[in-house]
Design a protein around this motif. Sequence first.
Motif, PDB file in Angstrom:
ATOM      1  N   PHE A  18       0.874  -1.163   0.000  1.00 28.66           N
ATOM      2  CA  PHE A  18       0.000   0.000   0.000  1.00 28.66           C
ATOM      3  C   PHE A  18       0.917   1.222   0.000  1.00 28.66           C
ATOM      4  CE2 PHE A  18      -2.819   2.924   2.698  1.00 28.66           C
ATOM      5  CZ  PHE A  18      -3.421   3.458   1.581  1.00 28.66           C
ATOM      6  N   VAL A  19       0.962   1.915  -1.116  1.00 29.46           N
ATOM      7  CA  VAL A  19       1.965   2.959  -1.335  1.00 29.46           C
ATOM      8  C   VAL A  19       1.701   4.188  -0.461  1.00 29.46           C
ATOM      9  CG1 VAL A  19       2.974   4.485  -3.064  1.00 29.46           C
ATOM     10  CG2 VAL A  19       2.389   2.144  -3.665  1.00 29.46           C
ATOM     11  N   THR A  20       0.449   4.554  -0.265  1.00 31.80           N
ATOM     12  CA  THR A  20      -0.045   5.740   0.445  1.00 31.80           C
ATOM     13  C   THR A  20      -0.007   6.973  -0.454  1.00 31.80           C
ATOM     14  OG1 THR A  20       1.917   6.729   1.500  1.00 31.80           O
ATOM     15  CG2 THR A  20       0.909   4.808   2.590  1.00 31.80           C
ATOM     16  N   CYS A  21      -0.894   7.909  -0.148  1.00 28.83           N
ATOM     17  CA  CYS A  21      -1.061   9.101  -0.984  1.00 28.83           C
ATOM     18  C   CYS A  21       0.191   9.969  -1.033  1.00 28.83           C
ATOM     19  CB  CYS A  21      -2.226   9.940  -0.472  1.00 28.83           C
ATOM     20  SG  CYS A  21      -3.819   9.115  -0.501  1.00 28.83           S
ATOM     21  N   LEU A  22       0.762  10.267   0.131  1.00 28.94           N
ATOM     22  CA  LEU A  22       1.903  11.176   0.172  1.00 28.94           C
ATOM     23  C   LEU A  22       3.133  10.588  -0.498  1.00 28.94           C
ATOM     24  CD1 LEU A  22       1.641  12.785   3.730  1.00 28.94           C
ATOM     25  CD2 LEU A  22       1.090  13.808   1.514  1.00 28.94           C
ATOM     26  N   VAL A  23       3.339   9.298  -0.345  1.00 32.72           N
ATOM     27  CA  VAL A  23       4.472   8.666  -1.026  1.00 32.72           C
ATOM     28  C   VAL A  23       4.267   8.742  -2.534  1.00 32.72           C
ATOM     29  CG1 VAL A  23       5.630   6.467  -1.459  1.00 32.72           C
ATOM     30  CG2 VAL A  23       5.123   7.170   0.884  1.00 32.72           C
ATOM     31  N   ASP A  24       3.071   8.414  -2.978  1.00 36.92           N
ATOM     32  CA  ASP A  24       2.773   8.422  -4.413  1.00 36.92           C
ATOM     33  C   ASP A  24       2.934   9.812  -5.011  1.00 36.92           C
ATOM     34  OD1 ASP A  24       1.731   7.350  -6.909  1.00 36.92           O
ATOM     35  OD2 ASP A  24      -0.118   8.405  -6.434  1.00 36.92           O
ATOM     36  N   ALA A  25       2.424  10.822  -4.314  1.00 42.05           N
ATOM     37  CA  ALA A  25       2.403  12.176  -4.875  1.00 42.05           C
ATOM     38  C   ALA A  25       3.671  12.966  -4.603  1.00 42.05           C
ATOM     39  CB  ALA A  25       1.198  12.948  -4.313  1.00 42.05           C
ATOM     40  N   MET A  26       4.314  12.730  -3.475  1.00 41.39           N
ATOM     41  CA  MET A  26       5.397  13.604  -3.046  1.00 41.39           C
ATOM     42  C   MET A  26       6.771  12.945  -2.991  1.00 41.39           C
ATOM     43  SD  MET A  26       3.604  16.296  -2.717  1.00 41.39           S
ATOM     44  CE  MET A  26       4.892  17.382  -2.101  1.00 41.39           C
ATOM     45  N   ARG A  27       6.835  11.638  -2.726  1.00 42.59           N
ATOM     46  CA  ARG A  27       8.151  11.002  -2.572  1.00 42.59           C
ATOM     47  C   ARG A  27       8.088   9.555  -3.060  1.00 42.59           C
ATOM     48  NH1 ARG A  27      12.470  13.798   0.393  1.00 42.59           N
ATOM     49  NH2 ARG A  27      13.981  12.252   1.016  1.00 42.59           N
ATOM     50  N   PRO A  28       7.930   9.330  -4.359  1.00 39.99           N
ATOM     51  CA  PRO A  28       7.852   7.964  -4.873  1.00 39.99           C
ATOM     52  C   PRO A  28       9.058   7.099  -4.514  1.00 39.99           C
ATOM     53  CG  PRO A  28       7.174   9.540  -6.553  1.00 39.99           C
ATOM     54  CD  PRO A  28       7.734  10.344  -5.419  1.00 39.99           C
ATOM     55  N   ASN A  29      10.196   7.731  -4.265  1.00 40.15           N
ATOM     56  CA  ASN A  29      11.389   6.975  -3.908  1.00 40.15           C
ATOM     57  C   ASN A  29      11.167   6.106  -2.674  1.00 40.15           C
ATOM     58  OD1 ASN A  29      14.317   6.465  -4.357  1.00 40.15           O
ATOM     59  ND2 ASN A  29      14.524   7.418  -2.343  1.00 40.15           N
ATOM     60  N   VAL A  30      10.312   6.555  -1.773  1.00 43.30           N
ATOM     61  CA  VAL A  30      10.001   5.748  -0.591  1.00 43.30           C
ATOM     62  C   VAL A  30       9.277   4.469  -1.000  1.00 43.30           C
ATOM     63  CG1 VAL A  30       8.699   5.684   1.573  1.00 43.30           C
ATOM     64  CG2 VAL A  30       9.923   7.763   0.918  1.00 43.30           C
ATOM     65  N   GLY A  31       8.365   4.579  -1.953  1.00 48.65           N
ATOM     66  CA  GLY A  31       7.667   3.401  -2.435  1.00 48.65           C
ATOM     67  C   GLY A  31       8.599   2.405  -3.099  1.00 48.65           C
ATOM     68  N   PHE A  32       9.504   2.909  -3.940  1.00 49.25           N
ATOM     69  CA  PHE A  32      10.471   2.020  -4.590  1.00 49.25           C
ATOM     70  C   PHE A  32      11.411   1.392  -3.560  1.00 49.25           C
ATOM     71  CE2 PHE A  32       9.511   4.870  -8.280  1.00 49.25           C
ATOM     72  CZ  PHE A  32       8.947   3.902  -9.078  1.00 49.25           C
ATOM     73  N   SER A  33      11.758   2.145  -2.530  1.00 45.92           N
ATOM     74  CA  SER A  33      12.616   1.608  -1.470  1.00 45.92           C
ATOM     75  C   SER A  33      11.898   0.502  -0.709  1.00 45.92           C
ATOM     76  CB  SER A  33      13.010   2.731  -0.502  1.00 45.92           C
ATOM     77  OG  SER A  33      13.761   3.733  -1.155  1.00 45.92           O
ATOM     78  N   ALA A  34      10.621   0.722  -0.393  1.00 41.02           N
ATOM     79  CA  ALA A  34       9.840  -0.303   0.304  1.00 41.02           C
ATOM     80  C   ALA A  34       9.720  -1.567  -0.548  1.00 41.02           C
ATOM     81  CB  ALA A  34       8.458   0.242   0.633  1.00 41.02           C
ATOM     82  N   LEU A  35       9.460  -1.383  -1.822  1.00 40.26           N
ATOM     83  CA  LEU A  35       9.354  -2.522  -2.738  1.00 40.26           C
ATOM     84  C   LEU A  35      10.652  -3.324  -2.751  1.00 40.26           C
ATOM     85  CD1 LEU A  35       7.715  -3.944  -5.011  1.00 40.26           C
ATOM     86  CD2 LEU A  35       8.760  -2.336  -6.612  1.00 40.26           C
ATOM     87  N   GLN A  36      11.782  -2.629  -2.830  1.00 37.75           N
ATOM     88  CA  GLN A  36      13.079  -3.305  -2.843  1.00 37.75           C
ATOM     89  C   GLN A  36      13.323  -4.083  -1.558  1.00 37.75           C
ATOM     90  OE1 GLN A  36      16.507  -0.759  -3.705  1.00 37.75           O
ATOM     91  NE2 GLN A  36      17.744  -1.949  -2.260  1.00 37.75           N
ATOM     92  N   LEU A  37      13.035  -3.466  -0.419  1.00 35.03           N
ATOM     93  CA  LEU A  37      13.272  -4.121   0.867  1.00 35.03           C
ATOM     94  C   LEU A  37      12.392  -5.355   1.033  1.00 35.03           C
ATOM     95  CD1 LEU A  37      13.555  -0.944   3.100  1.00 35.03           C
ATOM     96  CD2 LEU A  37      15.411  -2.552   2.597  1.00 35.03           C
ATOM     97  N   LEU A  38      11.139  -5.252   0.644  1.00 28.58           N
ATOM     98  CA  LEU A  38      10.250  -6.402   0.765  1.00 28.58           C
ATOM     99  C   LEU A  38      10.716  -7.558  -0.115  1.00 28.58           C
ATOM    100  CD1 LEU A  38       6.838  -4.510   0.825  1.00 28.58           C
ATOM    101  CD2 LEU A  38       7.823  -5.826   2.707  1.00 28.58           C
ATOM    102  N   ARG A  39      11.186  -7.243  -1.304  1.00 27.95           N
ATOM    103  CA  ARG A  39      11.696  -8.294  -2.180  1.00 27.95           C
ATOM    104  C   ARG A  39      12.964  -8.909  -1.612  1.00 27.95           C
ATOM    105  NH1 ARG A  39      10.722  -5.299  -8.066  1.00 27.95           N
ATOM    106  NH2 ARG A  39       8.578  -6.070  -8.380  1.00 27.95           N
ATOM    107  N   GLU A  40      13.847  -8.086  -1.055  1.00 29.62           N
ATOM    108  CA  GLU A  40      15.059  -8.604  -0.443  1.00 29.62           C
ATOM    109  C   GLU A  40      14.743  -9.494   0.755  1.00 29.62           C
ATOM    110  OE1 GLU A  40      17.578  -5.325   0.536  1.00 29.62           O
ATOM    111  OE2 GLU A  40      18.110  -4.902  -1.550  1.00 29.62           O
ATOM    112  N   ALA A  41      13.626  -9.206   1.414  1.00 30.56           N
ATOM    113  CA  ALA A  41      13.220 -10.002   2.567  1.00 30.56           C
ATOM    114  C   ALA A  41      12.577 -11.330   2.164  1.00 30.56           C
ATOM    115  CB  ALA A  41      12.240  -9.208   3.428  1.00 30.56           C
ATOM    116  N   GLY A  42      12.363 -11.520   0.870  1.00 31.91           N
ATOM    117  CA  GLY A  42      11.822 -12.785   0.391  1.00 31.91           C
ATOM    118  C   GLY A  42      10.354 -12.792   0.063  1.00 31.91           C
ATOM    119  N   CYS A  43       9.756 -11.621  -0.079  1.00 31.09           N
ATOM    120  CA  CYS A  43       8.324 -11.528  -0.362  1.00 31.09           C
ATOM    121  C   CYS A  43       8.056 -11.457  -1.856  1.00 31.09           C
ATOM    122  CB  CYS A  43       7.734 -10.281   0.299  1.00 31.09           C
ATOM    123  SG  CYS A  43       7.960 -10.198   2.089  1.00 31.09           S
ATOM    124  N   ARG A  44       6.907 -11.979  -2.244  1.00 33.74           N
ATOM    125  CA  ARG A  44       6.374 -11.757  -3.590  1.00 33.74           C
ATOM    126  C   ARG A  44       5.491 -10.527  -3.485  1.00 33.74           C
ATOM    127  NH1 ARG A  44       2.753 -15.818  -5.048  1.00 33.74           N
ATOM    128  NH2 ARG A  44       2.620 -16.451  -2.861  1.00 33.74           N
TER     129      ARG A  44
END
Length: 260
Positions: A18-44
């Motif tokens: 769940f990206v959230t409004c502020l991440v999507d509109a103001m700081r997409p880098n946080v969303g990409f960082s979260a995606l990377q960390l979750l994948r590194e942790a072994g999640c699909r």
Amino acid sequence: MASPPVPSTASSPRVALFVTCLVDAMRPNVGFSALQLLREAGCRVEVPSAQTCCGQPAFNSGDTRDTALLARRFIEIFEPYDYVVAPSGSCVGMTRTHYPEALADDPPWAERARRLGERSHELMSFLVDVMRFRPSGRRLDASATYHDSCSGLRELGVFGQPRALLAAVDGLAMKPLQGHDVCCGFGGTFCVKYPAISNAVVGEKATAIDGSGAQLLLGGDMGCLMHMAGKLKRNGSAVRVFHAAEVLAGRADAAIGEEG
């Protein structure tokens, strides 16, 4: 209460980000960082394209009717996943704690909200408490201090998890922040309704941040981070502000272009 860790023999959990409004509109880098960390942790990981606001601004303003509409939409979108994870304590606090309240007049939906809430997590908490993740190969030669946002700390118990993860970043020296658990004055719609009070509160917070001697301010909620970053910038402070996920993913430099 923390969820049990995912067994090492289990298949990778299917996680909705769940990206959230502020991440999507103001700081997409946080969303990409979260995606990377979750994948590194072994999640699909999947990012449902139909996701919208969780309804927190409406709920905070007393608009329970529209909140309930958004809550039902959120539940329908995210129910199919093993877990729902967001880089925001306030949004997860909304879905876990306040959805059942907003849907109290509709018991079947309130129960669906409760069940989904049990599988919804703030990013730092999920990585540590559920996935037992520890980043490796990260280095950032800097000093930092950490602000604990109200919803993450008080509603979800997020405190030690981000600090444990940041301790794995080589070269990062953490400095204490006086009043780390004191509200920054953002409070969602509070800063709009009561700007003078909000500015006074964040003024005290900015003084404490500069007084820590840290080069960086880290946190886990974009609303709070934007609020404090704005005040620091207006004060002429040299402190840089990042979401903890950006540092943990080694993507702090990628945030520079998003700061404006």
